[in-house]
Motif scaffolding. Structure first.
Motif, PDB file in Angstrom:
ATOM      1  N   PHE A 204       0.894  -1.214  -0.034  1.00 19.21           N
ATOM      2  CA  PHE A 204       0.043  -0.091   0.091  1.00 19.21           C
ATOM      3  C   PHE A 204       1.011   1.330   0.037  1.00 19.21           C
ATOM      4  O   PHE A 204       1.720   1.354   0.822  1.00 19.21           O
ATOM      5  CB  PHE A 204      -0.861   0.029   1.232  1.00 19.21           C
ATOM      6  CG  PHE A 204      -1.862  -1.056   1.155  1.00 19.21           C
ATOM      7  CD1 PHE A 204      -3.021  -1.003   0.682  1.00 19.21           C
ATOM      8  CD2 PHE A 204      -1.418  -2.352   1.928  1.00 19.21           C
ATOM      9  CE1 PHE A 204      -4.049  -1.788   0.673  1.00 19.21           C
ATOM     10  CE2 PHE A 204      -2.400  -3.313   1.816  1.00 19.21           C
ATOM     11  CZ  PHE A 204      -3.596  -3.125   1.332  1.00 19.21           C
ATOM     12  N   SER A 205       0.794   1.807  -0.959  1.00 20.27           N
ATOM     13  CA  SER A 205       1.355   3.521  -0.991  1.00 20.27           C
ATOM     14  C   SER A 205       0.200   4.628  -1.062  1.00 20.27           C
ATOM     15  O   SER A 205      -0.628   4.807  -1.664  1.00 20.27           O
ATOM     16  CB  SER A 205       2.035   3.565  -2.497  1.00 20.27           C
ATOM     17  OG  SER A 205       2.917   4.569  -2.277  1.00 20.27           O
ATOM     18  N   LYS A 206       0.522   5.578   0.061  1.00 21.00           N
ATOM     19  CA  LYS A 206      -0.163   6.413   0.436  1.00 21.00           C
ATOM     20  C   LYS A 206       0.527   7.764   0.009  1.00 21.00           C
ATOM     21  O   LYS A 206       1.696   8.146   0.648  1.00 21.00           O
ATOM     22  CB  LYS A 206      -0.497   6.489   1.907  1.00 21.00           C
ATOM     23  CG  LYS A 206      -1.564   7.528   2.284  1.00 21.00           C
ATOM     24  CD  LYS A 206      -3.045   6.753   1.830  1.00 21.00           C
ATOM     25  CE  LYS A 206      -4.198   7.600   2.380  1.00 21.00           C
ATOM     26  NZ  LYS A 206      -4.302   8.575   1.531  1.00 21.00           N
ATOM     27  N   VAL A 207       0.100   8.444  -1.050  1.00 13.95           N
ATOM     28  CA  VAL A 207       0.906   9.510  -1.602  1.00 13.95           C
ATOM     29  C   VAL A 207       0.124  10.791  -1.831  1.00 13.95           C
ATOM     30  O   VAL A 207      -1.275  10.672  -1.750  1.00 13.95           O
ATOM     31  CB  VAL A 207       1.376   9.234  -3.027  1.00 13.95           C
ATOM     32  CG1 VAL A 207       2.445   8.032  -2.840  1.00 13.95           C
ATOM     33  CG2 VAL A 207       0.250   8.919  -4.123  1.00 13.95           C
ATOM     34  N   ASN A 208       0.766  11.892  -1.897  1.00 11.01           N
ATOM     35  CA  ASN A 208       0.020  13.322  -2.375  1.00 11.01           C
ATOM     36  C   ASN A 208       0.134  13.472  -3.839  1.00 11.01           C
ATOM     37  O   ASN A 208       0.613  12.378  -4.599  1.00 11.01           O
ATOM     38  CB  ASN A 208       0.934  14.333  -1.509  1.00 11.01           C
ATOM     39  CG  ASN A 208       2.209  14.647  -1.862  1.00 11.01           C
ATOM     40  OD1 ASN A 208       2.714  14.108  -2.957  1.00 11.01           O
ATOM     41  ND2 ASN A 208       3.103  14.941  -1.004  1.00 11.01           N
ATOM     42  N   LEU A 209      -0.468  14.405  -4.294  1.00 10.47           N
ATOM     43  CA  LEU A 209      -0.852  14.649  -5.581  1.00 10.47           C
ATOM     44  C   LEU A 209       0.855  14.776  -6.346  1.00 10.47           C
ATOM     45  O   LEU A 209       0.780  14.607  -7.393  1.00 10.47           O
ATOM     46  CB  LEU A 209      -1.371  15.923  -5.884  1.00 10.47           C
ATOM     47  CG  LEU A 209      -2.910  15.781  -5.625  1.00 10.47           C
ATOM     48  CD1 LEU A 209      -3.570  17.558  -5.335  1.00 10.47           C
ATOM     49  CD2 LEU A 209      -3.856  15.034  -6.179  1.00 10.47           C
ATOM     50  N   GLY A 210       1.864  15.083  -5.608  1.00  5.90           N
ATOM     51  CA  GLY A 210       3.082  14.991  -6.153  1.00  5.90           C
ATOM     52  C   GLY A 210       3.841  13.628  -6.291  1.00  5.90           C
ATOM     53  O   GLY A 210       4.817  13.311  -6.668  1.00  5.90           O
ATOM     54  N   GLY A 211       3.185  12.645  -5.692  1.00  5.31           N
ATOM     55  CA  GLY A 211       3.428  11.273  -5.738  1.00  5.31           C
ATOM     56  C   GLY A 211       4.331  10.930  -4.477  1.00  5.31           C
ATOM     57  O   GLY A 211       4.826   9.991  -4.713  1.00  5.31           O
ATOM     58  N   ASP A 212       4.513  11.954  -3.622  1.00  7.58           N
ATOM     59  CA  ASP A 212       5.605  11.586  -2.405  1.00  7.58           C
ATOM     60  C   ASP A 212       4.490  10.635  -1.383  1.00  7.58           C
ATOM     61  O   ASP A 212       3.637  10.967  -0.962  1.00  7.58           O
ATOM     62  CB  ASP A 212       6.087  12.798  -1.962  1.00  7.58           C
ATOM     63  CG  ASP A 212       6.773  13.676  -2.927  1.00  7.58           C
ATOM     64  OD1 ASP A 212       7.659  12.861  -3.764  1.00  7.58           O
ATOM     65  OD2 ASP A 212       6.636  14.906  -3.140  1.00  7.58           O
ATOM     66  N   GLU A 213       5.375   9.845  -0.768  1.00  4.81           N
ATOM     67  CA  GLU A 213       4.724   9.102   0.560  1.00  4.81           C
ATOM     68  C   GLU A 213       4.452  10.050   1.384  1.00  4.81           C
ATOM     69  O   GLU A 213       5.205  11.221   1.672  1.00  4.81           O
ATOM     70  CB  GLU A 213       5.693   8.216   0.899  1.00  4.81           C
ATOM     71  CG  GLU A 213       5.828   6.964   0.089  1.00  4.81           C
ATOM     72  CD  GLU A 213       4.510   6.012  -0.173  1.00  4.81           C
ATOM     73  OE1 GLU A 213       3.944   5.877   0.767  1.00  4.81           O
ATOM     74  OE2 GLU A 213       4.357   5.225  -1.136  1.00  4.81           O
ATOM     75  N   VAL A 214       3.108   9.975   2.057  1.00  5.13           N
ATOM     76  CA  VAL A 214       2.670  10.899   3.105  1.00  5.13           C
ATOM     77  C   VAL A 214       2.824  10.280   4.412  1.00  5.13           C
ATOM     78  O   VAL A 214       2.421   9.220   4.329  1.00  5.13           O
ATOM     79  CB  VAL A 214       1.625  11.645   2.938  1.00  5.13           C
ATOM     80  CG1 VAL A 214       1.526  12.552   1.407  1.00  5.13           C
ATOM     81  CG2 VAL A 214       0.468  10.506   2.670  1.00  5.13           C
ATOM     82  N   GLY A 238       3.901   6.152   6.849  1.00 10.16           N
ATOM     83  CA  GLY A 238       5.331   6.723   6.964  1.00 10.16           C
ATOM     84  C   GLY A 238       6.044   6.967   5.556  1.00 10.16           C
ATOM     85  O   GLY A 238       5.280   7.569   4.708  1.00 10.16           O
ATOM     86  N   THR A 239       7.190   6.985   5.534  1.00 15.73           N
ATOM     87  CA  THR A 239       7.757   7.579   4.482  1.00 15.73           C
ATOM     88  C   THR A 239       8.045   6.457   3.253  1.00 15.73           C
ATOM     89  O   THR A 239       8.306   6.741   2.153  1.00 15.73           O
ATOM     90  CB  THR A 239       9.188   8.238   4.544  1.00 15.73           C
ATOM     91  OG1 THR A 239      10.027   7.247   5.304  1.00 15.73           O
ATOM     92  CG2 THR A 239       9.022   9.372   5.530  1.00 15.73           C
ATOM     93  N   THR A 240       7.790   5.360   3.475  1.00 12.67           N
ATOM     94  CA  THR A 240       7.822   4.212   2.758  1.00 12.67           C
ATOM     95  C   THR A 240       6.383   3.550   2.705  1.00 12.67           C
ATOM     96  O   THR A 240       5.622   3.484   3.687  1.00 12.67           O
ATOM     97  CB  THR A 240       9.007   3.174   3.155  1.00 12.67           C
ATOM     98  OG1 THR A 240       8.687   2.865   4.334  1.00 12.67           O
ATOM     99  CG2 THR A 240      10.123   3.816   3.086  1.00 12.67           C
ATOM    100  N   PRO A 241       6.182   2.651   1.316  1.00 13.23           N
ATOM    101  CA  PRO A 241       4.929   1.967   1.114  1.00 13.23           C
ATOM    102  C   PRO A 241       4.851   0.870   2.657  1.00 13.23           C
ATOM    103  O   PRO A 241       5.883   0.645   2.913  1.00 13.23           O
ATOM    104  CB  PRO A 241       5.030   1.316   0.162  1.00 13.23           C
ATOM    105  CG  PRO A 241       6.210   2.200  -0.746  1.00 13.23           C
ATOM    106  CD  PRO A 241       7.156   2.680   0.297  1.00 13.23           C
TER     107      PRO A 241
END
Length: 299
Positions: A204-214, A238-241
């Protein structure tokens, strides 16, 4: 062959000598040794000069072949042939509920290894499979199990001369680390495919509109298509998926709280497939902005 026999014996490692008066007789094999076919009744004549003559070689045997009989003076040699006639063996491929399962790709190999070409192969259906197999040792090999079931490991069995079947090696442990479930009943062998509920690794990858992990999203995963009961998994992003081990089935991704400055997504329903991929089955309601969730799957 009427009345009582004039002579009877069980054969041994040397020829049998009898004292018979001249006349006509019938050689009757009541039972053959295991692995051999008994001959049909043979009529012979003891002559006055002490020689023997076959007057009727008998009916054809169980193979549809004539008896093999040779005379030499006062000696008669009768050959028992190898019993390699096929026996009817029934294979039942069931699930844990005892129902026949469709779609199992099965192969049968002669001997105790899966080398060369199979002597039989089929795809299981809604009824047991009947095969004609000669006595001997075979391997039951499941090349592929139906979706949702685990294939069994190779099982070695023996077709006996009396037409029954015996499992001689139940096989290695399966993907769950459990032994195969095999039951024999006379000429029938029932093999159970267990439910494939082994976990698959899902990311699971939780990102913002810029594609960065949030960081800071509070996430919960629920089994089924509603958020009832306790979640099967929960974490704070966190900072990783995030990698989870989830068994095949349907789940709900629920974001309990979003990081400051971000909108939380609405509940998303997804399915973990048996091949280890994931499919979104319901993208969820529109969010607080009235927009649809943005969800992408890859494998």
């Amino acid at each position: 062959i009427t009345g009582a026999p004039v002579e009877k014996w069980t054969s041994g490692t040397t020829p049998k000598e009898l004292n018979l008066a001249p006349g006509t007789y019938v050689f009757h094999e009541e039972a053959a040794p295991e692995g051999l076919l008994k001959v049909t009744d043979i009529t012979f004549k003891v002559n006055y000069d002490g020689t023997v003559t076959v007057t009727n070689i008998g009916e054809k045997d169980a193979k549809g072949e004539s008896n093999t009989v040779v005379t030499d003076g006062a000696k008669i040699t009768i050959t028992d042939k190898t019993d390699d006639l096929p026996r009817k063996i029934t294979f039942s491929k069931v699930n844990l509920g005892g129902d026949e399962v469709e779609g199992a790709e099965v192969e049968i190999y002669k001997g105790d290894t899966i080398t060369g070409a199979p002597v039989e192969k089929w795809t299981s259906g809604t009824t047991p499979k009947e095969l004609d197999l000669a006595p001997g040792t075979y391997v039951f090999h499941e090349e592929a199990a139906p979706e949702g079931l685990l294939k069994v490991t190779d099982i070695t069995f023996k077709v006996n001369y009396d037409g029954t079947v015996t499992v001689t090696n139940i096989g290695e442990k399966d993907a769950k680390g459990e032994m195969n479930t095999v039951v024999t009943d006379g000429a029938k062998i029932t093999i159970t495919d267990k439910t494939d509920d082994l976990p698959r690794k899902i990311t699971f990858s939780k990102v913002n509109l810029g594609g960065d992990e949030v960081e800071g999203a509070e996430v919960e995963i629920y089994k089924g298509d509603t958020i009832t009961g306790a979640p099967v998994e929960k974490w704070t992003s966190g900072t990783t998926p995030k990698e989870l081990n989830l068994a095949p089935g349907t789940y709900v991704f629920h974001e309990e709280a979003a990081p400051e400055g971000l909108l939380k997504v609405t509940d998303i329903t997804f399915k973990v497939n048996y091949d280890g991929t994931v499919t979104v089955t319901n993208i969820g309601e529109k969010d607080a902005k009235g927009e649809s969730n943005t969800v992408v799957t890859d494998g």
